[in-house]
Design a protein around this motif. Structure first.
Motif, PDB file in Angstrom:
ATOM      1  N   ARG A 126       0.741  -1.297  -0.241  1.00  0.00           N
ATOM      2  CA  ARG A 126       0.133  -0.079  -0.009  1.00  0.00           C
ATOM      3  C   ARG A 126       0.473   1.515  -0.436  1.00  0.00           C
ATOM      4  O   ARG A 126       0.255   2.929  -0.754  1.00  0.00           O
ATOM      5  CB  ARG A 126      -0.823  -0.424   1.270  1.00  0.00           C
ATOM      6  CG  ARG A 126      -2.401  -0.707   1.008  1.00  0.00           C
ATOM      7  CD  ARG A 126      -2.973  -0.534   0.011  1.00  0.00           C
ATOM      8  NE  ARG A 126      -4.006  -1.512  -0.069  1.00  0.00           N
ATOM      9  CZ  ARG A 126      -5.087  -1.214  -1.452  1.00  0.00           C
ATOM     10  NH1 ARG A 126      -4.731  -0.053  -1.836  1.00  0.00           N
ATOM     11  NH2 ARG A 126      -5.602  -2.075  -1.282  1.00  0.00           N
ATOM     12  N   LYS A 127       1.840   1.174   0.125  1.00  0.00           N
ATOM     13  CA  LYS A 127       2.759   2.296   0.869  1.00  0.00           C
ATOM     14  C   LYS A 127       3.512   2.477  -0.439  1.00  0.00           C
ATOM     15  O   LYS A 127       3.725   3.871  -1.054  1.00  0.00           O
ATOM     16  CB  LYS A 127       3.947   2.073   2.094  1.00  0.00           C
ATOM     17  CG  LYS A 127       5.141   3.236   2.346  1.00  0.00           C
ATOM     18  CD  LYS A 127       5.727   2.615   3.302  1.00  0.00           C
ATOM     19  CE  LYS A 127       7.171   3.739   3.433  1.00  0.00           C
ATOM     20  NZ  LYS A 127       8.107   3.674   4.071  1.00  0.00           N
ATOM     21  N   GLN A 128       3.884   1.313  -1.365  1.00  0.00           N
ATOM     22  CA  GLN A 128       4.748   1.901  -2.102  1.00  0.00           C
ATOM     23  C   GLN A 128       3.470   2.114  -3.612  1.00  0.00           C
ATOM     24  O   GLN A 128       4.397   2.939  -4.841  1.00  0.00           O
ATOM     25  CB  GLN A 128       5.499   0.526  -2.690  1.00  0.00           C
ATOM     26  CG  GLN A 128       6.733  -0.473  -1.856  1.00  0.00           C
ATOM     27  CD  GLN A 128       7.403   1.407  -2.270  1.00  0.00           C
ATOM     28  OE1 GLN A 128       7.994   1.433  -1.408  1.00  0.00           O
ATOM     29  NE2 GLN A 128       7.749   1.308  -2.941  1.00  0.00           N
ATOM     30  N   TRP A 129       2.895   1.694  -3.029  1.00  0.00           N
ATOM     31  CA  TRP A 129       1.704   2.099  -4.797  1.00  0.00           C
ATOM     32  C   TRP A 129       1.382   3.617  -4.252  1.00  0.00           C
ATOM     33  O   TRP A 129       1.392   4.213  -5.128  1.00  0.00           O
ATOM     34  CB  TRP A 129       0.156   1.216  -4.538  1.00  0.00           C
ATOM     35  CG  TRP A 129      -0.575   1.847  -4.967  1.00  0.00           C
ATOM     36  CD1 TRP A 129      -2.210   2.183  -4.727  1.00  0.00           C
ATOM     37  CD2 TRP A 129      -0.583   1.021  -6.810  1.00  0.00           C
ATOM     38  NE1 TRP A 129      -2.749   2.314  -6.082  1.00  0.00           N
ATOM     39  CE2 TRP A 129      -2.215   1.981  -7.276  1.00  0.00           C
ATOM     40  CE3 TRP A 129      -0.337   0.891  -7.624  1.00  0.00           C
ATOM     41  CZ2 TRP A 129      -2.192   1.486  -8.569  1.00  0.00           C
ATOM     42  CZ3 TRP A 129      -0.300   0.925  -8.975  1.00  0.00           C
ATOM     43  CH2 TRP A 129      -1.716   1.518  -9.432  1.00  0.00           C
ATOM     44  N   GLN A 130       1.072   4.665  -3.090  1.00  0.00           N
ATOM     45  CA  GLN A 130       0.935   5.487  -3.090  1.00  0.00           C
ATOM     46  C   GLN A 130       1.783   6.259  -3.279  1.00  0.00           C
ATOM     47  O   GLN A 130       1.495   7.495  -4.446  1.00  0.00           O
ATOM     48  CB  GLN A 130       0.743   6.036  -1.628  1.00  0.00           C
ATOM     49  CG  GLN A 130      -0.762   5.533  -1.002  1.00  0.00           C
ATOM     50  CD  GLN A 130      -1.131   5.269   1.018  1.00  0.00           C
ATOM     51  OE1 GLN A 130      -0.040   5.886   1.230  1.00  0.00           O
ATOM     52  NE2 GLN A 130      -2.153   4.784   1.212  1.00  0.00           N
ATOM     53  N   SER A 131       2.583   5.325  -3.181  1.00  0.00           N
ATOM     54  CA  SER A 131       3.805   6.343  -3.583  1.00  0.00           C
ATOM     55  C   SER A 131       4.078   6.264  -4.995  1.00  0.00           C
ATOM     56  O   SER A 131       4.795   7.247  -5.957  1.00  0.00           O
ATOM     57  CB  SER A 131       5.364   5.831  -3.295  1.00  0.00           C
ATOM     58  OG  SER A 131       6.747   5.945  -3.779  1.00  0.00           O
ATOM     59  N   TYR A 132       3.705   5.144  -6.200  1.00  0.00           N
ATOM     60  CA  TYR A 132       3.552   5.178  -7.264  1.00  0.00           C
ATOM     61  C   TYR A 132       2.479   6.732  -7.602  1.00  0.00           C
ATOM     62  O   TYR A 132       3.521   7.419  -8.827  1.00  0.00           O
ATOM     63  CB  TYR A 132       3.496   3.782  -8.349  1.00  0.00           C
ATOM     64  CG  TYR A 132       2.863   4.190  -9.093  1.00  0.00           C
ATOM     65  CD1 TYR A 132       3.544   3.863 -10.404  1.00  0.00           C
ATOM     66  CD2 TYR A 132       1.672   3.855  -8.785  1.00  0.00           C
ATOM     67  CE1 TYR A 132       3.203   3.908 -11.440  1.00  0.00           C
ATOM     68  CE2 TYR A 132       1.201   3.781 -10.971  1.00  0.00           C
ATOM     69  CZ  TYR A 132       1.747   4.027 -11.540  1.00  0.00           C
ATOM     70  OH  TYR A 132       1.168   4.283 -13.031  1.00  0.00           O
TER      71      TYR A 132
END
Length: 538
Positions: free
Chosen positions: A103-109
């Motif tokens: 979830r954190k990486q998807w928000q970062s993307y």
């Protein structure tokens, strides 16, 4: 009359100071123009490359990490659950942590893909675009938006399935959980396909923008070269006209230089004498510092000898006490005396070798020999066994095949004695342990030899681990530890064996049914010893 001659006549009527001002004006205006163009070009290119990096390269990295987490952390964990190779609690922790990271990486993307880069680089790029004809950069297309929406929906569905699976695992409904795993793994593979498509789309867009940036850079370079050539032409013309004035100044300066040169020669002669005196004084100071360094090294060596003798002296004391106890018990026989005398001779021989090793420690150009790792470890165990028996500590040694090494045998024994002694001191204070265990494990690969020393003494605090190899750092009482054992071990391993020694905490069964909080010291010695030479070691 040519144009050049006409310009020369007009410039001859101008004062030399005014000609200098004209030259300075041309140089300054040209420099400012070049600087401004370079400033605009650099920041414009910075904007373009930041856009390329922020909107495409960073999102690709985030997408690759999400893809790897789904493939490695979640899919393999589900496979381990299915094969019963991991406990339910550990699997839940891994999956839960993986979901948070995803979830954190998807928000970062999403943040990187939608980021707008403003400021000076943006305005420089807009300004440069007024003068250079460049194609519009591709924005986020409909295909990418569609894939992003599908990935978001797929991730929500997968999260719901994983949440349901975790509930089944918590409720110990393993059969129902196993039935869900294939479906989840299929959904994970489908999601990875979408992620790969999105990564490919970003990659194609990056290539397109890279071609545009290359074209912009090439055009800016041509403009800059043209401007520099024009400025150089004007400066050259003015320089050729005023060069005659410099010839007159040159003749005048030659006379002054000849006079000053004579004065400098006289000054150099006096400076040579002063430099000689200063060099002699510097050599005297170096000799004094060298003697002080030798005295400091001697003091440190005496401390090291005291530290290395502490353990064998303790063992000798126990041997003497065993004679007394056996004598009063009436059990003192010839076999016992012979055994203890051999042990005492071994300890005294090791103490004698300690003196020789530390005498040559700061001159490591002593002869290296081929030895067997098993013999070295066994000797260290023999020298420590009396103190280990006293503290009721079990030491086990594991080696699959005997390993042959080349180097300083006694120094490796000293390092192992230090590590065993440290483990003994820690375990001696752990009265709550029903088993006090030390394991020594030796193994090898194609390049290095590894010796691991593990104890179940509870581990080392995380804030202390970086300091354990510092000189004079110890957590023991001053009567027990000097704080130089691990420091000297590190020096021996790194400087004389060209290896390294590390420390870390881990959980290990140590041959029992229970897991213990353990500390592991690892000695790594390269098989191909590097002869650095005496000068470099010093």
């Amino acid at each position: 009359m040519t144009l050049v001659q006409f310009i020369n006549q007009k410039l001859e009527t101008i004062k030399f100071s005014n000609k200098t001002k004209i030259l300075i004006t041309i140089i300054l205006s040209g420099t400012m123009t070049i600087g401004f163009l370079m400033f605009v070009s650099i920041f414009a290119l910075k904007y373009d490359y930041e856009t390329l990096f922020q909107k495409h390269t960073l999102p690709q990295v985030d997408l690759e990490e999400i893809k790897d987490i789904y493939r490695v952390n979640i899919s393999e964990t589900l496979s381990d659950i299915k094969d019963k190779q991991i406990s339910s609690q550990d699997a839940i922790e891994v999956i839960y942590l993986s979901q948070q990271i995803i979830r954190k990486q998807w928000q970062s993307y999403q943040k990187a893909a939608n980021m707008h880069i403003g400021g000076v680089p943006y305005f420089a790029s807009r300004w440069l675009s007024l003068f250079l004809v460049t194609p519009n950069k591709p924005e986020k297309n409909v295909f990418q938006q569609g894939i992003v929406e599908k990935i978001s929906l797929k991730m929500d569905e997968l999260d719901a399935q994983i949440t349901l699976l975790i509930d089944r695992l918590k409720a110990q409904k393993t059969q129902e959980a196993a039935a869900m795993i294939d479906s989840i793994m299929l959904s994970t593979n489908s999601l990875n396909i979408y992620l790969s498509s999105l990564i490919t789309s970003h990659l194609k867009q990056s290539i397109s923008e890279k071609q545009i940036n290359d074209s912009l850079f090439q055009t800016s370079t041509y403009m800059l070269i043209l401007l520099i050539g024009m400025i150089f032409f004007f400066i050259t013309m003015v320089l050729l006209i005023i060069i005659n004035h410099f010839k007159n100044i040159h003749n005048y300066l030659e006379e002054n230089i000849a006079e000053k040169t004579h004065e400098l020669r006289d000054l150099n002669n006096s400076l040579e004498q002063r430099i000689k005196r200063e060099v002699e004084n510097s050599r005297k100071k170096d000799n004094i510092m060298f003697q002080q360094a030798r005295l400091a090294s001697l003091g440190e060596m005496l401390q090291n000898i005291a530290h290395q003798w502490r353990q064998p002296l303790g063992s000798l004391m126990m041997i003497i006490q065993s004679f007394e106890s056996k004598f009063y018990a009436g059990k003192l026989d010839e076999a016992f005396v012979s055994s203890r005398v051999k042990d005492a001779e071994l300890l005294s021989s090791n103490m004698s070798e300690t003196l020789e090793d530390f005498r040559t420690f700061f001159n490591p150009n002593k002869s290296k020999k081929t030895f067997h790792i098993q013999d070295v470890i066994q000797k260290a165990i023999d020298l420590s066994k009396y103190q280990l028996e006293k503290e009721e500590i079990t030491l086990r040694f594991f080696i699959r095949n005997d390993i042959e090494a080349f180097g300083f045998k006694n120094e490796l024994i000293h390092v192992l004695l230090n590590l065993i002694g440290n483990s003994k001191d820690i375990l001696a204070g752990k009265t709550e342990l029903h088993e006090k265990i030390i394991h020594i494990i030796s193994k090898q690969n194609e390049e290095s030899i590894f010796v691991n020393v593990i104890d179940n003494g509870g581990g080392i605090k995380s804030d202390i681990i970086p300091k354990v190899f510092d000189p004079y750092f110890t957590t023991k009482h001053k009567s027990v530890g000097t704080g130089i054992g691990l420091y000297m071990s590190k020096q021996m391993v790194e400087k004389h064996m060209h290896g390294k020694i590390t420390c870390k905490n881990l959980r290990h069964k140590l041959g029992t049914k229970d897991f213990f909080d353990c500390t592991m010291f690892t000695i790594e010695i390269p098989k191909k010893q590097i002869d650095l030479g005496e000068a470099e070691d010093e």
